[in-house]
Design a protein around this motif. Structure first.
Motif, short mmCIF file in Angstrom:
data_model
loop_
_atom_site.label_atom_id
_atom_site.label_comp_id
_atom_site.label_asym_id
_atom_site.label_seq_id
_atom_site.Cartn_x
_atom_site.Cartn_y
_atom_site.Cartn_z
N ALA A 1 0.84 -1.19 0.00
CA ALA A 1 0.00 0.00 0.00
C ALA A 1 0.88 1.25 0.00
O ALA A 1 1.80 1.36 0.81
CB ALA A 1 -0.91 0.00 1.22
N PRO A 2 0.61 2.21 -0.88
CA PRO A 2 1.41 3.45 -0.90
C PRO A 2 1.22 4.24 0.38
O PRO A 2 0.21 4.12 1.07
CB PRO A 2 0.84 4.21 -2.11
N ASP A 3 2.21 5.06 0.70
CA ASP A 3 2.08 5.96 1.84
C ASP A 3 0.84 6.82 1.67
O ASP A 3 0.53 7.29 0.57
CB ASP A 3 3.32 6.85 1.95
N THR B 1 -2.23 5.76 2.18
CA THR B 1 -3.43 4.97 1.93
C THR B 1 -4.30 4.97 3.18
O THR B 1 -3.81 4.68 4.27
CB THR B 1 -3.07 3.53 1.57
N PRO B 2 -5.60 5.29 3.08
CA PRO B 2 -6.46 5.28 4.27
C PRO B 2 -6.46 3.89 4.91
O PRO B 2 -6.51 2.87 4.22
CB PRO B 2 -7.85 5.62 3.71
N THR C 1 -13.08 -7.21 -0.29
CA THR C 1 -11.77 -7.40 -0.92
C THR C 1 -11.58 -8.84 -1.36
O THR C 1 -11.09 -9.11 -2.46
CB THR C 1 -10.64 -6.97 0.04
N MET D 1 -10.21 -2.88 -0.57
CA MET D 1 -8.94 -2.26 -0.19
C MET D 1 -8.13 -1.94 -1.45
O MET D 1 -7.17 -2.64 -1.81
CB MET D 1 -8.16 -3.20 0.73
N ARG D 2 -8.52 -0.87 -2.12
CA ARG D 2 -7.88 -0.51 -3.39
C ARG D 2 -6.40 -0.21 -3.22
O ARG D 2 -5.62 -0.35 -4.16
CB ARG D 2 -8.60 0.70 -4.00
N GLY D 3 -6.02 0.22 -2.02
CA GLY D 3 -4.62 0.56 -1.81
C GLY D 3 -3.67 -0.60 -1.97
O GLY D 3 -2.47 -0.40 -2.18
N VAL D 4 -4.17 -1.84 -1.88
CA VAL D 4 -3.29 -3.00 -2.01
C VAL D 4 -3.58 -3.82 -3.26
O VAL D 4 -2.87 -4.78 -3.54
CB VAL D 4 -3.38 -3.92 -0.77
#
Length: 339
Positions: free
Chosen positions: A280-282, A284-285, A295, A322-325
């Protein structure tokens, strides 16, 4: 139902979870492989609860891995939960249980690598609730809150109390399930609210229906999604380190509670070698537990889960993927699942 070719397993340390996921004619299909703690050897079960120990649970999982490869596996490890409830979450016993659970998960990861499956695996590790210690202290000699004796002393009748760990549900027998106001029961609920506020360990008293001088549950905590008659007519919230035990005596020997609004945060780890996920990028909620199901559905190309009765879950309650991952592969799976 939408992809019956997917192979699913359920491996549960707690026998009651095995029964919950068992086949029910006309309602649900069991996993292709269903194992629960009652099938563990006696040496691998806790003698009091009957739950299988983490080592035995993972043994059962790896035995299944010897036979086939599943698309979805749901594993329940119970030693941390059992130990923290019995002895409290802050002692050496619980620390050892956490270390053993880490080792159990590590065995699974090692086996997935050894079998060449890690590169197509997504592993999600989470918990069903947090913990606060209920071990008595000098500042908190009696962490258990029992309101029923106080109601009896005050002659308050027509009230049912249902404890649920760090919260307690208060039902007025005179209020119909579909009522939109408390009517004549508002006065007795007001008396209950006053007693609760005067009780050590009660942090909040909230009303589902309007009760004079009692804050509204919906206004105070809209994110709890408890504006439903089953939640009760009053909701009482315990301070950290306290537990409701109505009827008096239930769970009165617990060393750790069953979670409460103060313990909403639980571990949630997503890892694996699958190309469908990435770090996950920095910024990410942070996800929450309710985000796990959508997910998983996205990764397997399934439709978003529905309620048990088949109705769609309201968007505000269904959680978020969880789009961040998820990589493009993971996002594509979700699109397929919705079509």
């Amino acid at each position: 139902e939408t992809q019956p070719s997917l192979v699913t397993w359920g491996v549960f340390a707690k026998p009651k979870l095995g029964r919950l996921f068992a086949a029910a004619s006309g309602r649900q299909r069991a996993p292709d492989e269903l194992w629960s703690g009652e099938r563990a050897p006696s040496s691998g079960r806790d003698s009091i609860t009957g739950y299988s120990r983490d080592t035995a649970t993972v043994d059962a999982l790896l035995a299944l891995e010897d036979k086939a490869e599943a698309d979805l596996v749901f594993v329940n490890l119970a030693d941390v939960d059992r130990t923290a409830h019995g002895h409290g979450p802050d002692g050496d016993d619980c620390a050892q249980a956490v270390s053993a659970a880490d080792a159990a998960v590590g065995r699974l990861v090692d086996e997935l690598h050894a079998r060449g499956r890690w590169g197509r695996s997504v592993l999600i590790v989470t918990a069903d609730h947090g913990f606060t210690s209920l071990v008595p202290t000098a500042e908190r000699p009696n962490p258990m809150i029992a309101l029923k004796p106080a109601l009896e002393r005050e002659g308050i009748t027509g009230i049912q109390l249902v404890a649920d760990g760090g919260v307690e549900h208060v039902y007025a027998e005179a209020i119909a399930a579909d009522a939109t106001d408390a009517g004549a029961a508002a006065a007795v609920l007001g008396r209950v609210a006053a007693l609760a506020r005067a009780t050590s360990g009660v942090a909040q008293v909230l009303a589902r229906l309007p009760v004079p001088d009692v804050p509204s549950l919906a206004a105070a905590h809209p994110d709890w999604h408890l504006q439903h008659q089953r939640a009760g007519d009053l909701l009482l919230v315990a301070a950290p380190g306290y537990e409701f035990v109505d009827p008096a005596g239930d769970d009165a020997t617990l060393g750790g509670n069953h979670g409460a609004p103060g313990e909403l945060r639980v571990p949630l780890i997503v890892t694996g070698g699958s190309p469908a996920i990435h770090a996950a990028p920095d910024g990410t909620p942070p996800p929450v537990a309710v985000d796990v199901a959508p997910t998983v559905a996205a990764l397997l190309g399934l439709r978003i889960p529905r309620r048990v009765n088949g109705e769609a879950v309201p968007e505000a309650q269904m959680g978020r993927v969880m789009r961040g991952v998820l990589t493009d592969a993971g996002a594509t799976a979700r699109t397929v699942g919705n079509n």
